[in-house]
Design a protein around this motif. Structure first.
Motif, PDB file in Angstrom:
ATOM      1  N   VAL A 265     -74.275  16.719  -8.876  1.00 41.23           N
ATOM      2  CA  VAL A 265     -72.848  17.017  -8.843  1.00 41.23           C
ATOM      3  C   VAL A 265     -72.182  16.272  -7.690  1.00 41.23           C
ATOM      4  O   VAL A 265     -72.685  16.281  -6.565  1.00 41.23           O
ATOM      5  N   VAL A 266     -71.045  15.637  -7.962  1.00 44.68           N
ATOM      6  CA  VAL A 266     -70.203  15.026  -6.933  1.00 44.68           C
ATOM      7  C   VAL A 266     -69.120  16.030  -6.570  1.00 44.68           C
ATOM      8  O   VAL A 266     -68.330  16.451  -7.425  1.00 44.68           O
ATOM      9  N   ILE A 267     -69.095  16.419  -5.310  1.00 47.69           N
ATOM     10  CA  ILE A 267     -68.137  17.404  -4.800  1.00 47.69           C
ATOM     11  C   ILE A 267     -67.165  16.693  -3.870  1.00 47.69           C
ATOM     12  O   ILE A 267     -67.575  15.880  -3.040  1.00 47.69           O
ATOM     13  N   SER A 268     -65.894  16.984  -3.998  1.00 46.28           N
ATOM     14  CA  SER A 268     -64.922  16.365  -3.093  1.00 46.28           C
ATOM     15  C   SER A 268     -65.062  16.963  -1.705  1.00 46.28           C
ATOM     16  O   SER A 268     -65.450  18.132  -1.551  1.00 46.28           O
ATOM     17  N   ASP A 269     -64.757  16.163  -0.675  1.00 43.72           N
ATOM     18  CA  ASP A 269     -64.523  16.780   0.622  1.00 43.72           C
ATOM     19  C   ASP A 269     -63.230  17.579   0.495  1.00 43.72           C
ATOM     20  O   ASP A 269     -62.411  17.348  -0.404  1.00 43.72           O
ATOM     21  N   TRP A 270     -63.032  18.506   1.396  1.00 42.42           N
ATOM     22  CA  TRP A 270     -61.935  19.461   1.259  1.00 42.42           C
ATOM     23  C   TRP A 270     -60.600  18.740   1.471  1.00 42.42           C
ATOM     24  O   TRP A 270     -60.287  18.311   2.572  1.00 42.42           O
ATOM     25  N   GLY A 271     -59.841  18.605   0.381  1.00 40.23           N
ATOM     26  CA  GLY A 271     -58.563  17.920   0.457  1.00 40.23           C
ATOM     27  C   GLY A 271     -58.654  16.425   0.237  1.00 40.23           C
ATOM     28  O   GLY A 271     -57.696  15.700   0.528  1.00 40.23           O
ATOM     29  N   HIS A 274     -56.921  13.169  -4.898  1.00 42.09           N
ATOM     30  CA  HIS A 274     -55.528  12.711  -4.844  1.00 42.09           C
ATOM     31  C   HIS A 274     -54.907  12.413  -6.197  1.00 42.09           C
ATOM     32  O   HIS A 274     -53.699  12.157  -6.258  1.00 42.09           O
ATOM     33  N   ASN A 275     -55.675  12.419  -7.279  1.00 37.90           N
ATOM     34  CA  ASN A 275     -55.128  11.918  -8.532  1.00 37.90           C
ATOM     35  C   ASN A 275     -55.919  12.491  -9.702  1.00 37.90           C
ATOM     36  O   ASN A 275     -57.143  12.428  -9.711  1.00 37.90           O
ATOM     37  N   THR A 290     -58.178  21.196  -2.175  1.00 32.88           N
ATOM     38  CA  THR A 290     -56.898  20.511  -2.357  1.00 32.88           C
ATOM     39  C   THR A 290     -55.767  21.377  -1.809  1.00 32.88           C
ATOM     40  O   THR A 290     -55.812  22.598  -1.885  1.00 32.88           O
ATOM     41  N   TRP A 291     -54.762  20.712  -1.270  1.00 33.91           N
ATOM     42  CA  TRP A 291     -53.641  21.333  -0.549  1.00 33.91           C
ATOM     43  C   TRP A 291     -54.079  21.897   0.795  1.00 33.91           C
ATOM     44  O   TRP A 291     -53.416  22.742   1.384  1.00 33.91           O
ATOM     45  N   TYR A 307     -55.673  19.062  -8.954  1.00 35.57           N
ATOM     46  CA  TYR A 307     -55.609  17.880  -9.827  1.00 35.57           C
ATOM     47  C   TYR A 307     -56.516  18.032 -11.049  1.00 35.57           C
ATOM     48  O   TYR A 307     -56.189  17.548 -12.139  1.00 35.57           O
ATOM     49  N   MET A 308     -57.658  18.710 -10.858  1.00 38.28           N
ATOM     50  CA  MET A 308     -58.583  18.904 -11.979  1.00 38.28           C
ATOM     51  C   MET A 308     -58.470  20.316 -12.556  1.00 38.28           C
ATOM     52  O   MET A 308     -59.414  20.823 -13.156  1.00 38.28           O
TER      53      MET A 308
END
Length: 737
Positions: A265-271, A274-275, A290-291, A307-308
């Protein structure tokens, strides 16, 4: 009832009655049957999910959780910050402490210290211990280890990383990952990729050659995936080639999930998301934070606006985005569930046990690096001196807190002063601060509340008639030091420490210095002090480990995981000016290319103050002549380098035997030499051993960016047996056929 949860029967009847989208009536709940192959279970669960349930799974529902599918008995995923200790519990949707009284964890040494051990075996034990703590706290994902390369000594987050050399990182990371995941907890390696500074990390666009990307900045991640089998990876905040790294087509789809066949799994860093379109199509699987700014602020309960989240749902419903990429994300998350919280054979874990503190202490003792020791200043046996004066704020400062997301709420933390008092006795140890830094801060500047002149006068008066002075200073985890969200602003020691050290030496030259930091520092006073140790953020057992090494109970065996330049300008990245570091606030160019760390110092003939791989011991090691098992090799062969090693001293100790390789006539420019093998060897006094280190010929390759291929050339290579990147004991030449 191995095959069915009782609520699974209820779930099935609901699905049949309602005929929900994507939930075809079935009588066998394969996804709950752990005797079935994992991929069949994943497909079965996926087939039962509605579109809305799939969307819900791929973004946060709180600061550190994502929802499962309660209707199907699929649990939520619980994450926690790492990688040096399991973070305290936070409120559901804020950065405030939840106020629990049972969430104080073991603080393990920072990653710089683990790397300085040069010991993959202890890296495995470290991973096992922190994994047990995460499992006990019912966490499914540990956000660590951090693998970004130490490119400059200015980076505020270097203390979380494993140094400047991709080979060293690649050998230390898999063991840590395997140790964590033995507990049914996913290691989430981070920050992928090129997050090598904190200044403008949220938007800086990194320009780097393919060759440097593949040779320097990716090998640690590749080893974590291919050798460690990491189940998760975290995207970074910055950009690469104009696209955010968290949903970067080249990094995620082409390299990670393409070339490396990553099935996690690819997890975003917090925030860092962007798209919607890029996140959907370019390999991001879970969107977190996000936010928020990843630090202290957030927009409350905005999860459906991620975003997702709803934007992604609408684009699938109107046909703008395909369902196939969403299904791929959900498959990966289900695979993570089955590996962690849905694995009914996972252990229970354990928390703040004596065994965990032992691991923390042993890593700390093995990681401390003895840099200078004139006239055997160290060790200082118990009973040698009547008045030992300890000076420096870091002797009493609790350094497990601060520094950003890696801070740990500790069950206990023994300070250096407490350890020294325990070791030598309260009647022998005298302490004063000498300097003061002010409160720990995360993202905000603070001022010291102390009067610097008064602190210095008191220190000079106390040191004047001391038998020996131990200065324990360095950096701390305040903003613009070793701290997330901001880089260092100068190379010297902060808070007037350099001047304080100079003044102390005028009144008492019998002074040993212990620098606690995650970064190299300038040392204008080095020639005047008899002894120097590089210590790190050592965690819960800081004081015990420090006192054991100073007293000689433990023999220091740490080796530097990065070069310490004399000046900032001597660092390769910083030597090219601001466009190379830190950039112009929009873009930066890695102008030193592959010449990172010792590669730069060697190739450009700019000596470091202390070289990569360097460290002293309380004993003496003698090297024999290195040899290879034969003279010529094919590209699929393994070279075995042998070297006799003896402990000629009177105490047991460990030496790190290092093998560097040089190519005689490469088609592309290469560094003078590169680390290709090492082994940490423990020997008793008088003991000798033949040390054998295997080097696969494929590891002698360079990356040809024009051909996009790793190339081992038919050529002569020299293998250097060394005690550091500059201390070569003997060399042997071989031929690659």
């Amino acid at each position: 009832m191995k095959k069915l949860f009782l609520y699974g029967l209820f779930t099935l009847s609901v699905l049949q009655a309602n005929g929900q989208q994507g939930a075809a009536p079935k009588f066998g709940l394969t996804y709950l049957d752990d005797s079935q192959p994992m991929e069949e279970r994943i497909e079965d669960a996926l087939s039962r999910m509605t579109l809305e349930e799939k969307i819900a799974m791929i973004h946060a529902q709180s600061n550190f959780t994502t929802p499962g599918v309660p209707r199907l008995g699929i649990p939520e995923i619980m994450m926690t910050d790492g990688p040096h200790g399991v973070n305290k519990e936070l409120e559901w949707n804020s950065w405030n402490s939840a106020g629990w009284t049972n969430d104080a964890a073991t603080a393990f040494p920072a990653m710089t210290c683990l790397a300085a051990t040069w010991n993959p075996e202890i890296s495995l034990r470290y991973g096992q211990a922190i994994g047990e703590e995460a499992r006990y706290r019912k966490k499914d994902v540990l956000l660590g280890p951090a693998l970004n390369i130490y490119r400059t000594p200015a980076n505020g987050r270097n203390f979380e990383y494993m140094g400047e050399d991709p080979y060293l990182v690649s050998k230390m990371v898999p063991a840590y990952v395997k140790g964590v995941q033995q507990n049914g907890v996913a290691a989430c390696i981070k920050h992928y990729a090129l997050n090598n500074q904190e200044t403008w990390r949220g938007h800086i666009d990194v320009e780097v050659s393919d060759r440097a990307l593949y040779e320097i900045y990716l090998p640690g991640f590749k080893a974590g995936i291919l050798e460690g089998n990491a189940w998760a990876i975290m995207g970074s905040y910055n950009k690469y080639r104009g696209q955010w790294c968290t949903h970067n087509k080249r990094l995620n789809n082409e390299i990670l999930k393409g070339e490396w066949q990553f099935n996690g799994v690819v997890i975003s860093d917090w925030g860092s998301t962007h798209n919607t379109d890029e996140a959907a199509l370019n390999g991001l699987d879970i969107e977190m934070g996000t936010w928020t700014d990843g630090l202290t602020t957030s927009e409350k309960f905005a999860f459906n606006r991620y975003y997702m989240a709803d934007p992604y749902l609408r684009k699938i419903q109107d046909g703008t985005l395909p369902l196939s990429t969403l299904d791929d994300k959900v498959r990966r998350i289900l695979r993570l569930n089955l590996r962690t919280n849905m694995d009914r054979n996972k252990p229970y874990g354990s928390f703040t046990t004596p065994e965990h503190y032992d691991v923390a202490r042993e890593v700390a003792e093995e990681g401390i690096v003895l840099l200078k020791n004139d006239k055997n200043f160290f060790p200082i046996p118990v009973g040698r001196y009547h008045k030992i004066v300890v000076i420096g704020e870091n002797a009493t400062r609790r350094l497990s807190t601060g520094g950003g997301s890696s801070n740990v709420k500790v069950s206990k933390e023994i300070t250096p002063l407490e350890g020294l008092i325990e070791k030598y006795g309260a009647d022998k140890i005298f302490y004063t601060m000498g300097y003061g830094s002010g409160p720990t801060s995360y993202g905000f500047a603070t001022e010291s509340p102390y009067n610097a002149d008064s602190l210095k006068r008191e220190a000079l008066a106390l040191a004047k008639d001391a038998d020996v002075v131990l200065y324990i200073g360095g950096l701390n985890k305040n903003f613009n030091q070793d701290c997330e969200s901001g880089d260092r602003l100068s190379y010297g020691l902060p808070f007037g420490q350099d001047e304080l050290i100079e003044d102390l030496l005028k009144v008492n030259k019998n002074m040993g210095i212990i620098i606690i930091s995650g970064n190299g520092v300038a040392m204008p006073w080095l020639n005047k002090v008899p002894a120097l140790m590089q210590s790190w953020y050592l965690g819960s057992e800081t004081g015990t480990a420090t006192a054991n090494v100073i007293s000689g109970k433990a023999n220091p065996s740490g080796r530097l995981p990065f070069s310490i330049p004399k000046r900032w300008e001597d660092n390769g990245a910083m030597s090219f000016g601001t466009m190379s570091y830190p950039g112009d606030s929009i873009r930066q160019v890695y102008m030193e290319d592959i010449l990172v760390g010792y590669r730069w110092h060697d190739t450009r003939k700019i000596p470091a103050l202390f070289p990569f791989g360097y460290g002293l011991s309380y004993t003496t090691f003698a090297y024999g002549k290195a040899s290879a098992d034969r003279a010529a090799y094919g590209e699929n062969d393994v070279i075995m380098v042998s070297v006799p090693l003896s402990n000629k001293g009177t105490v047991s100790g460990a030496e790190v035997v290092q093998i560097y390789a040089s190519q005689h006539k490469p088609s592309l420019p290469r560094p003078v030499k590169e680390l290709k093998g090492f082994q940490k060897v423990f020997l008793e006094p008088g003991e000798s051993r033949i040390v054998e280190i295997d080097i696969p010929v494929k590891d002698l390759a360079y990356f040809d960016d024009a051909a996009h291929a790793w190339v081992v050339e038919k050529d002569k290579f020299t293998l250097h047996c060394a005690a550091s990147s500059t201390d070569i004991k003997s060399s042997v030449s071989i031929q690659i056929k």
